[in-house]
Scaffold this motif. Structure first.
Motif, short mmCIF file in Angstrom:
data_model
loop_
_atom_site.label_atom_id
_atom_site.label_comp_id
_atom_site.label_asym_id
_atom_site.label_seq_id
_atom_site.Cartn_x
_atom_site.Cartn_y
_atom_site.Cartn_z
N SER A 119 -14.43 1.10 -29.33
CA SER A 119 -13.66 1.37 -27.99
C SER A 119 -14.83 0.61 -26.80
CB SER A 119 -13.55 2.68 -27.51
OG SER A 119 -14.85 3.47 -27.09
N TYR A 120 -14.40 0.83 -25.77
CA TYR A 120 -15.12 0.39 -24.68
C TYR A 120 -16.11 1.32 -23.78
CZ TYR A 120 -11.65 -3.17 -25.17
OH TYR A 120 -10.60 -4.21 -25.89
N THR A 157 -11.52 -3.66 -32.50
CA THR A 157 -10.82 -3.12 -31.28
C THR A 157 -9.39 -3.48 -31.18
OG1 THR A 157 -11.37 -5.24 -29.85
CG2 THR A 157 -13.10 -3.40 -29.93
N MET A 160 -7.07 -0.61 -31.23
CA MET A 160 -6.96 0.30 -30.36
C MET A 160 -5.57 0.17 -29.41
SD MET A 160 -10.11 0.91 -27.26
CE MET A 160 -10.33 -0.87 -27.56
N SER A 165 -7.11 1.34 -24.68
CA SER A 165 -7.62 0.36 -24.34
C SER A 165 -7.78 0.37 -22.72
CB SER A 165 -6.94 -1.30 -24.68
OG SER A 165 -6.78 -0.95 -26.03
N SER A 168 -10.11 3.44 -21.44
CA SER A 168 -11.42 2.68 -21.89
C SER A 168 -12.17 1.94 -21.22
CB SER A 168 -11.52 2.45 -23.58
OG SER A 168 -12.63 2.50 -23.93
N VAL A 207 -4.91 -7.92 -22.64
CA VAL A 207 -5.08 -6.87 -23.96
C VAL A 207 -3.73 -6.10 -23.83
CG1 VAL A 207 -6.20 -5.02 -24.48
CG2 VAL A 207 -7.55 -7.02 -24.05
N PRO A 211 -1.91 -7.16 -27.41
CA PRO A 211 -3.02 -6.35 -27.85
C PRO A 211 -3.80 -7.15 -28.98
CG PRO A 211 -0.92 -4.91 -27.57
CD PRO A 211 -0.72 -6.38 -27.52
N ARG A 217 -9.33 -9.67 -26.40
CA ARG A 217 -10.13 -8.77 -26.92
C ARG A 217 -11.57 -8.83 -26.78
NH1 ARG A 217 -8.06 -3.44 -27.52
NH2 ARG A 217 -5.90 -3.57 -28.19
#
Length: 355
Positions: A119-120, A157, A160, A165, A168, A207, A211, A217
């Motif tokens: 994740s971020y 990612t 996600m 997304s 995060s 994103v 996605p 990404r």
């Protein structure tokens, strides 16, 4: 204009790219880890397949019970596994919960850590750990807590969900936004913070729209890494204190709490740090940073109110009172009445208001 500042770089190795999870075995060997305890959810285990093969048989066992806010009770269960398996290192694969548990184990054992974020969240780049007991989250810093190496793999990612997304990414932006007015800020961190905010603000809508687009990404993960570096380089302020307070008090989801509160905490601090927050506005391409963040959150479909993520209205006063205890340094004095008003607007999902 002359400046005085201190800049310290954390001693950490970062491997960034597409498909970099393939270097897991090499990175374990570089750290001298022969028997790693792997922290990974069942979903991550399913996505990655044979973790033992991926780790080159440098795996002692698995623990899949990491929980957001790093409850000490969960860490104690993980420590039972550590004592039974006697690993010589920890690998955390996942979001902030896995990273937090890895850091809690390292604090207690001084085992080396290899983090693989999905994740971020950003905590993988910091020597800071927040642990929760009885609804109260406390933080501490130690060299033992800082991971030794991080593998960023853009591919991890892609799965996600779009909504996560978004939240995060907003969580990540909070690290960079607060870095711009940090008491121990410096020119290098500020440059990284601006680049991070601009990169995430531009890439997150892409994103959401596409996605599986690796370029979008990659940009988002790069921006999140920069945010994480900011988080690990300088101290945070009101925003992070408030998120820790309400998140632990009401067991709110971590990233969503950051996403909801960020426009409001930035609005609160704007009168006291107009130049720094003006740099955030520039990075967002907005006239006003708080409004720009609120609009970005709306565009991304992120939650906008504390009510919708589970905070009760009658908890506003209690949260405000708790937030002013042992406060983090902040450019604007933290006053209970002001925090109460901030929380009331955030609870209702109203637009942020400076003042």
């Amino acid at each position: 204009m002359s400046q005085s500042f201190t800049y310290q770089v954390s001693p950490m190795r970062v491997v960034f790219g597409i498909g970099t999870i393939a270097s897991l075995k090499d990175e374990l060997e570089r750290l001298g880890i022969k028997r790693a305890l792997v922290l990974a959810s069942r979903r991550q285990q399913s996505e990655l397949g044979d973790l033992a093969a991926l780790a080159g048989d440098h795996m002692a066992g698995l623990f899949d019970g990491a929980v957001v806010h790093t409850p000490v009770a969960v860490t104690e269960r993980a420590m039972q596994v550590v004592r039974a398996l006697k690993p010589d290192g920890v690998v955390a694969i996942g979001a902030g919960a896995a990273t937090g548990l890895s850091k809690a184990i390292a604090l207690r054992t001084d085992l080396p850590q290899l983090i693989v974020p999905t994740s971020y969240a950003g905590s993988e780049m910091t020597p800071v750990l927040g642990e929760t007991v009885d609804g109260v989250k406390t933080t501490q810093a130690s060299p033992k807590i800082l991971p030794e190496a991080v593998i960023y793999d853009v591919n991890l990612t892609v799965s996600m969900p779009g909504r996560f997304s978004a939240i995060s990414g907003l969580n990540a932006i909070a690290h960079a936004a607060e870095a711009l007015y940090a008491r121990d800020g410096n020119p290098i961190t500020s440059l990284m913070a601006e680049e991070a905010i601009a990169k995430l603000a531009a890439s997150l809508p892409e994103v959401i729209a596409r996605p599986r687009d690796l370029e979008a990404r990659s940009d988002a993960l790069y921006g999140a890494w920069l945010c994480a570096v900011c988080l690990g380089t300088v101290g945070m302020a009101l925003h992070h204190k408030l998120c820790h307070t309400v998140g632990a008090l009401f067991d709110l989801p971590h990233a969503e709490t950051h996403a909801v509160l960020l426009p409001h905490t930035i609005a609160y601090n704007t009168p006291a740090a107009p130049e720094a927050i003006g740099r955030a506005a520039k990075a967002l391409g907005a006239a006003d940073a708080a409004t720009g963040l609120f609009d970005l959150s709306t565009r991304l479909g992120a939650p906008r109110s504390l009510a919708e993520i589970g905070m009760p209205e009658d908890g506003i006063a209690r949260a405000a009172a708790l937030a002013i205890k042992n406060p983090y340094w902040n450019p604007r004095p933290i006053e209970e009445s002001g925090i109460r008003d901030l929380l009331r607007r955030a609870w209702a999902g109203a637009k942020p208001r400076a003042g």
